[in-house]
Motif scaffolding. Structure first.
Motif, short mmCIF file in Angstrom:
data_model
loop_
_atom_site.label_atom_id
_atom_site.label_comp_id
_atom_site.label_asym_id
_atom_site.label_seq_id
_atom_site.Cartn_x
_atom_site.Cartn_y
_atom_site.Cartn_z
N SER A 1 41.42 43.12 34.64
CA SER A 1 42.36 42.05 34.95
C SER A 1 41.66 40.70 34.95
O SER A 1 42.15 39.72 34.37
CB SER A 1 43.01 42.31 36.31
OG SER A 1 43.83 41.24 36.70
N THR B 1 40.37 46.09 38.13
CA THR B 1 40.13 44.74 38.63
C THR B 1 39.27 43.94 37.67
O THR B 1 39.56 42.78 37.35
CB THR B 1 39.44 44.80 40.01
OG1 THR B 1 40.26 45.56 40.92
CG2 THR B 1 39.22 43.40 40.57
N HIS C 1 49.21 43.70 37.69
CA HIS C 1 48.68 42.69 38.62
C HIS C 1 48.85 41.28 38.03
O HIS C 1 49.28 40.35 38.72
CB HIS C 1 47.20 42.98 38.90
CG HIS C 1 46.51 41.90 39.67
ND1 HIS C 1 46.75 41.68 41.02
CD2 HIS C 1 45.59 40.96 39.29
CE1 HIS C 1 46.01 40.67 41.43
NE2 HIS C 1 45.31 40.21 40.40
#
Length: 362
Positions: A319, A316, A209
């Motif tokens: 990240s 998430t 990502h």
């Protein structure tokens, strides 16, 4: 001269120089302080039922031979990992009333003791019969008191400490030049066993990502491939999803790892469980900011802005944690300063004095 026997399920060899290196480092420091230390340990990290049976049988016979031929000579037997090391150490107490110290490192309570009632009972027995128990992190101490009903006054929280002569700050520019990594590269680094429980799948997904917005980003994974099937699946996923600039390196000597850490922009330890998280402390000692899962010992080590804590098993959150360092120089500098304080607090040379005091307690 005081005589110590160290019993451990992990210890380095020429073939496997990083396997249980933290135990060898402690032994070296004890010898530097004038103690006579013998070691009986497993130095083969390989898995597989036949290999495990063979190496543990040889190790057990080695300990029994020492017990019968010179067991009476030792003032202290120090077992690393509660079971089975601690169980073997208790033989010396039974025969010679030797003082027994047991260090719990995390997996022995979080994994081994949970394999079934037999292992839970043996673990509890060792914790209760040992003269003193060392937990490498606060969470382990809490588990000993609550789950295993160990008296709090016989537990010390004492991690293995960081070797600041090896893990020392050096210029990132020099480190990258040494490793032949181009200066524009932004490096995310993981060091540890390449296994599922270390959160490497989530790290790879988080990196994928981030790579969309940071084109110079690189991910380097350094460690022993203890789960070949997992590594194969990871490599297939990297190829299938065309994730660029991911490199898996074999395990390295500590001095080489220190250079890699110094070269990194962010050090990540996304484990599902962690007794203390010594490798995170090693990164702090090199002045590299750390992102780690909010689990076990990492919860305590990285709190108070010494690192960035993220949700475990959550790509998430991971990240976002990494990116918070990449885009915020003020945060980065604060983490480095607070990490240096932790590194000073947990300097291996300071902590070895505390261990020797535990040896001398009655």
């Amino acid at each position: 001269m005081e005589k110590i026997l160290v019993i451990s399920t992990m210890y380095p060899s020429e073939t496997n120089p990083t396997f249980g290196i933290f135990v060898k480092n402690q032994v070296k420091e004890l010898k530097n302080r004038g103690l006579s230390v013998d070691v009986a340990a497993v130095n083969d990290p390989r898995a597989g039922k036949l290999v495990v049976l063979k190496k543990y049988l040889i190790w057990i016979l080695q300990v029994i031979y020492i017990l019968l031929t010179r067991g009476w000579k030792y003032d202290v037997v120090h077992a690393h990992y509660v079971y089975p090391s601690g169980q073997l150490a208790l033989l010396f107490k039974t025969l010679f009333r030797t003082r027994i110290i047991v260090t719990a490192h995390g997996g022995d309570l979080d994994k081994m003791a949970k394999k079934g009632q037999f292992f839970f009972k043996r673990t509890k027995q060792v914790l209760h019969e040992a003269d003193h128990v060392i937990a490498v992190g606060e969470k382990l101490k809490i588990d000993m008191v609550t789950a295993f009903e160990v008296s709090e006054d016989k537990i010390s929280v004492l991690n293995m400490g960081v070797n600041r002569k090896i893990f020392t700050p050096i210029s990132q520019e020099i480190a990258k030049r040494t490793l032949e990594i181009p200066p524009p590269s932004i490096m995310i680094l993981f060091v540890g066993n390449i296994i599922k429980a270390k959160g490497i799948e989530e790290l790879t997904a988080a990196y994928r990502h981030l790579k969309e917005n940071y084109r110079n980003l690189e991910l380097h994974l350094i460690g022993a491939q203890k789960e070949p099937a997992f590594v194969k699946r990871l490599q297939d996923k990297i190829t299938t999803n065309s994730i660029k600039d991911v490199t898996i390196h074999p395990a390295m000597e500590q001095r080489d790892i220190a250079i890699w850490i110094a070269a990194a922009d962010v050090f990540v330890i996304p484990s599902y469980m962690e007794g203390f998280g010594l490798v995170a402390l090693e990164a702090m000692s090199c002045h590299t900011p750390v992102v780690g899962s909010d689990v076990g010992g990492l919860h305590y080590l990285l709190q108070d802005q010494a690192g960035v804590l993220v949700k475990p098993k959550n790509k998430t959150s991971l990240s976002n944690g990494i990116e918070s360092i990449l885009k915020n120089d003020n945060l980065r500098n604060e983490l480095i300063a607070n990490g240096e304080e932790k590194a000073q607090l947990y300097d291996q040379e300071k902590l070895i004095g505390q261990l020797i005091k535990i040896y001398h307690q009655e």
